[in-house]
Design a protein around this motif. Structure first.
Motif, PDB file in Angstrom:
ATOM      1  N   VAL A  38      17.655  49.488  49.268  1.00  0.00           N
ATOM      2  CA  VAL A  38      19.055  49.659  48.883  1.00  0.00           C
ATOM      3  C   VAL A  38      19.224  50.846  47.942  1.00  0.00           C
ATOM      4  CG1 VAL A  38      20.991  48.596  47.660  1.00  0.00           C
ATOM      5  CG2 VAL A  38      19.637  47.234  49.261  1.00  0.00           C
ATOM      6  N   THR A  39      18.322  50.993  46.972  1.00  0.00           N
ATOM      7  CA  THR A  39      18.430  52.092  46.009  1.00  0.00           C
ATOM      8  C   THR A  39      18.329  53.447  46.693  1.00  0.00           C
ATOM      9  OG1 THR A  39      17.452  50.719  44.273  1.00  0.00           O
ATOM     10  CG2 THR A  39      17.459  53.102  43.919  1.00  0.00           C
ATOM     11  N   ILE A  40      17.312  53.611  47.546  1.00  0.00           N
ATOM     12  CA  ILE A  40      17.133  54.873  48.265  1.00  0.00           C
ATOM     13  C   ILE A  40      18.339  55.162  49.147  1.00  0.00           C
ATOM     14  CG2 ILE A  40      15.749  56.055  50.023  1.00  0.00           C
ATOM     15  CD1 ILE A  40      13.315  54.479  48.919  1.00  0.00           C
ATOM     16  N   ASN A  41      18.829  54.117  49.829  1.00  0.00           N
ATOM     17  CA  ASN A  41      19.960  54.315  50.736  1.00  0.00           C
ATOM     18  C   ASN A  41      21.250  54.624  49.991  1.00  0.00           C
ATOM     19  OD1 ASN A  41      20.341  53.761  53.881  1.00  0.00           O
ATOM     20  ND2 ASN A  41      22.240  53.239  52.831  1.00  0.00           N
ATOM     21  N   LEU A  42      21.456  53.995  48.841  1.00  0.00           N
ATOM     22  CA  LEU A  42      22.669  54.243  48.064  1.00  0.00           C
ATOM     23  C   LEU A  42      22.747  55.700  47.610  1.00  0.00           C
ATOM     24  CD1 LEU A  42      23.195  51.061  45.843  1.00  0.00           C
ATOM     25  CD2 LEU A  42      24.741  51.979  47.588  1.00  0.00           C
ATOM     26  N   VAL A  43      21.620  56.245  47.183  1.00  0.00           N
ATOM     27  CA  VAL A  43      21.600  57.657  46.784  1.00  0.00           C
ATOM     28  C   VAL A  43      21.970  58.532  47.978  1.00  0.00           C
ATOM     29  CG1 VAL A  43      20.175  59.544  45.918  1.00  0.00           C
ATOM     30  CG2 VAL A  43      19.894  57.244  44.977  1.00  0.00           C
ATOM     31  N   TRP A  44      21.354  58.241  49.118  1.00  0.00           N
ATOM     32  CA  TRP A  44      21.651  59.002  50.334  1.00  0.00           C
ATOM     33  C   TRP A  44      23.131  58.879  50.698  1.00  0.00           C
ATOM     34  CZ3 TRP A  44      23.646  57.544  55.051  1.00  0.00           C
ATOM     35  CH2 TRP A  44      23.571  58.502  56.072  1.00  0.00           C
ATOM     36  N   PHE A  45      23.675  57.666  50.620  1.00  0.00           N
ATOM     37  CA  PHE A  45      25.071  57.434  51.002  1.00  0.00           C
ATOM     38  C   PHE A  45      26.031  58.161  50.063  1.00  0.00           C
ATOM     39  CE2 PHE A  45      29.039  55.061  50.598  1.00  0.00           C
ATOM     40  CZ  PHE A  45      29.454  55.012  51.917  1.00  0.00           C
ATOM     41  N   LEU A  46      25.794  58.080  48.771  1.00  0.00           N
ATOM     42  CA  LEU A  46      26.696  58.718  47.805  1.00  0.00           C
ATOM     43  C   LEU A  46      26.702  60.240  47.974  1.00  0.00           C
ATOM     44  CD1 LEU A  46      25.974  56.585  44.607  1.00  0.00           C
ATOM     45  CD2 LEU A  46      28.024  56.544  46.054  1.00  0.00           C
TER      46      LEU A  46
ATOM     47  N   PHE B  72      21.905  52.915  63.096  1.00  0.00           N
ATOM     48  CA  PHE B  72      23.244  53.442  62.819  1.00  0.00           C
ATOM     49  C   PHE B  72      24.277  52.905  63.809  1.00  0.00           C
ATOM     50  CE2 PHE B  72      20.993  56.377  60.123  1.00  0.00           C
ATOM     51  CZ  PHE B  72      21.908  56.646  59.116  1.00  0.00           C
ATOM     52  N   ALA B  73      23.838  52.568  65.016  1.00  0.00           N
ATOM     53  CA  ALA B  73      24.763  52.007  65.997  1.00  0.00           C
ATOM     54  C   ALA B  73      25.272  50.641  65.563  1.00  0.00           C
ATOM     55  CB  ALA B  73      24.080  51.894  67.362  1.00  0.00           C
ATOM     56  N   ILE B  74      24.463  49.922  64.791  1.00  0.00           N
ATOM     57  CA  ILE B  74      24.871  48.612  64.276  1.00  0.00           C
ATOM     58  C   ILE B  74      26.181  48.728  63.491  1.00  0.00           C
ATOM     59  CG2 ILE B  74      24.278  46.808  62.604  1.00  0.00           C
ATOM     60  CD1 ILE B  74      21.378  47.143  63.417  1.00  0.00           C
ATOM     61  N   ASN B  75      26.335  49.820  62.753  1.00  0.00           N
ATOM     62  CA  ASN B  75      27.522  50.003  61.927  1.00  0.00           C
ATOM     63  C   ASN B  75      28.806  50.046  62.755  1.00  0.00           C
ATOM     64  OD1 ASN B  75      26.265  50.677  59.125  1.00  0.00           O
ATOM     65  ND2 ASN B  75      25.146  51.946  60.539  1.00  0.00           N
ATOM     66  N   PHE B  76      28.706  50.620  63.951  1.00  0.00           N
ATOM     67  CA  PHE B  76      29.906  50.837  64.750  1.00  0.00           C
ATOM     68  C   PHE B  76      30.114  49.756  65.812  1.00  0.00           C
ATOM     69  CE2 PHE B  76      28.099  54.914  63.377  1.00  0.00           C
ATOM     70  CZ  PHE B  76      29.140  55.369  62.591  1.00  0.00           C
ATOM     71  N   GLU B  77      29.021  49.312  66.442  1.00  0.00           N
ATOM     72  CA  GLU B  77      29.152  48.328  67.504  1.00  0.00           C
ATOM     73  C   GLU B  77      29.454  46.937  66.965  1.00  0.00           C
ATOM     74  OE1 GLU B  77      29.295  48.990  70.662  1.00  0.00           O
ATOM     75  OE2 GLU B  77      28.999  51.127  70.263  1.00  0.00           O
ATOM     76  N   LEU B  78      28.832  46.569  65.843  1.00  0.00           N
ATOM     77  CA  LEU B  78      29.028  45.241  65.275  1.00  0.00           C
ATOM     78  C   LEU B  78      29.994  45.240  64.097  1.00  0.00           C
ATOM     79  CD1 LEU B  78      25.365  43.862  65.397  1.00  0.00           C
ATOM     80  CD2 LEU B  78      27.183  43.661  67.109  1.00  0.00           C
ATOM     81  N   ARG B  79      30.574  46.414  63.809  1.00  0.00           N
ATOM     82  CA  ARG B  79      31.532  46.542  62.696  1.00  0.00           C
ATOM     83  C   ARG B  79      30.899  46.189  61.352  1.00  0.00           C
ATOM     84  NH1 ARG B  79      35.077  49.564  65.490  1.00  0.00           N
ATOM     85  NH2 ARG B  79      35.791  48.497  67.373  1.00  0.00           N
ATOM     86  N   LEU B  80      29.588  46.400  61.248  1.00  0.00           N
ATOM     87  CA  LEU B  80      28.901  46.109  59.985  1.00  0.00           C
ATOM     88  C   LEU B  80      28.785  47.401  59.191  1.00  0.00           C
ATOM     89  CD1 LEU B  80      26.081  43.736  61.316  1.00  0.00           C
ATOM     90  CD2 LEU B  80      28.275  43.117  60.311  1.00  0.00           C
TER      91      LEU B  80
ATOM     92  N   LEU C 199      25.889  51.641  54.036  1.00  0.00           N
ATOM     93  CA  LEU C 199      25.891  51.718  52.580  1.00  0.00           C
ATOM     94  C   LEU C 199      24.590  51.198  51.996  1.00  0.00           C
ATOM     95  CD1 LEU C 199      27.369  52.081  49.822  1.00  0.00           C
ATOM     96  CD2 LEU C 199      28.245  49.753  50.139  1.00  0.00           C
ATOM     97  N   LEU C 200      24.007  50.170  52.617  1.00  0.00           N
ATOM     98  CA  LEU C 200      22.874  49.482  52.013  1.00  0.00           C
ATOM     99  C   LEU C 200      21.500  49.904  52.533  1.00  0.00           C
ATOM    100  CD1 LEU C 200      24.288  45.841  51.854  1.00  0.00           C
ATOM    101  CD2 LEU C 200      24.229  47.555  50.037  1.00  0.00           C
TER     102      LEU C 200
END
Length: 222
Positions: free
Chosen positions: A23-31, A180-188, A193-194
């Protein structure tokens, strides 16, 4: 009351640390990439005109400054996590980003290719055959990009990786697309972000380094 010194408690601690690192690594990337994501949403909503061309030009610049180095940083942070079990992932990812930012020449090349592919993907939406070809080209480009990111902290080059491990690189690209497809296909949407990028980087690392560290095994069994 939970005893963290017990076998079960130690397993929970290991799992908690593992999730916290992702989560920490991903949050930095996302921000870092948040401005790019907003600009891409805007670009996809625009008609194909001069405003769209100007927006995509700005996206290309932002890819150079944010997305490409931040993704390399995520890979580097995962490498640090897996090899040293360092707990300062926020600082490690930030420093890796600043270091990757200095490699402006490959960053520009990757950003131009990525931006050009996104434009081509939209242009070919009315032609099924060309659209499929564009998607295949995108998988190839992502495969090479994953290889480049992985090669940044290994004593090898992208070409050597492609020649020696083409199927592993392709598998890493498929894993990245799936996450990344999970974000769009499943609306997650919260997944991006995480853990979408950090887990994709971890998947690539594990594909090339399947053996789990002995220290991890010891922590899980003690």
């Amino acid at each position: 009351m939970l005893n963290l010194q017990s076998k079960f408690g130690q397993k929970l601690t290991v799992i908690g640390n593992w999730i916290a690192a992702l989560v920490t690594i991903n949050l930095v990337w996302f921000l870092i990439n948040l401005p790019v994501l907003v600009m891409l949403i805007l670009a996809f909503s625009l008609p194909m005109n001069q405003t769209y061309a100007l927006t995509m030009s700005l996206v290309t610049v932002m890819l150079v400054a944010f997305t490409v180095p931040a993704t390399t940083a995520a890979y580097q942070a995962v490498k640090t996590w897996q090899t040293t079990d360092s707990g300062s992932f926020l600082r490690a990812t930030g420093l890796a980003y600043l270091k990757a930012l200095m490699h402006w020449q490959p960053n520009v090349l990757i950003a131009v290719l990525a931006s050009g592919w996104m434009i081509l993907l939209r242009v070919t939406t009315t032609n099924v055959m060309l659209h499929v070809v564009t998607l295949v080209v995108g998988v190839v480009l992502l495969t090479l990009w994953n290889g480049w990111n992985y090669s940044q902290f290994e004593s090898t080059s992208v070409i050597e990786l492609v020649v020696a491990h083409p199927f592993k690189l392709l598998l890493s690209a498929v894993a990245t697309i799936g996450l990344f497809a999970i974000n769009f296909e499943l609306r997650l949407i919260f997944c991006i972000l995480l853990f979408s990028m950090s887990l994709a980087a971890l998947a690539t690392y594990r594909i090339f380094n399947p053996r789990i560290k002995a220290t991890d095994d010891n922590q899980a069994t003690n």
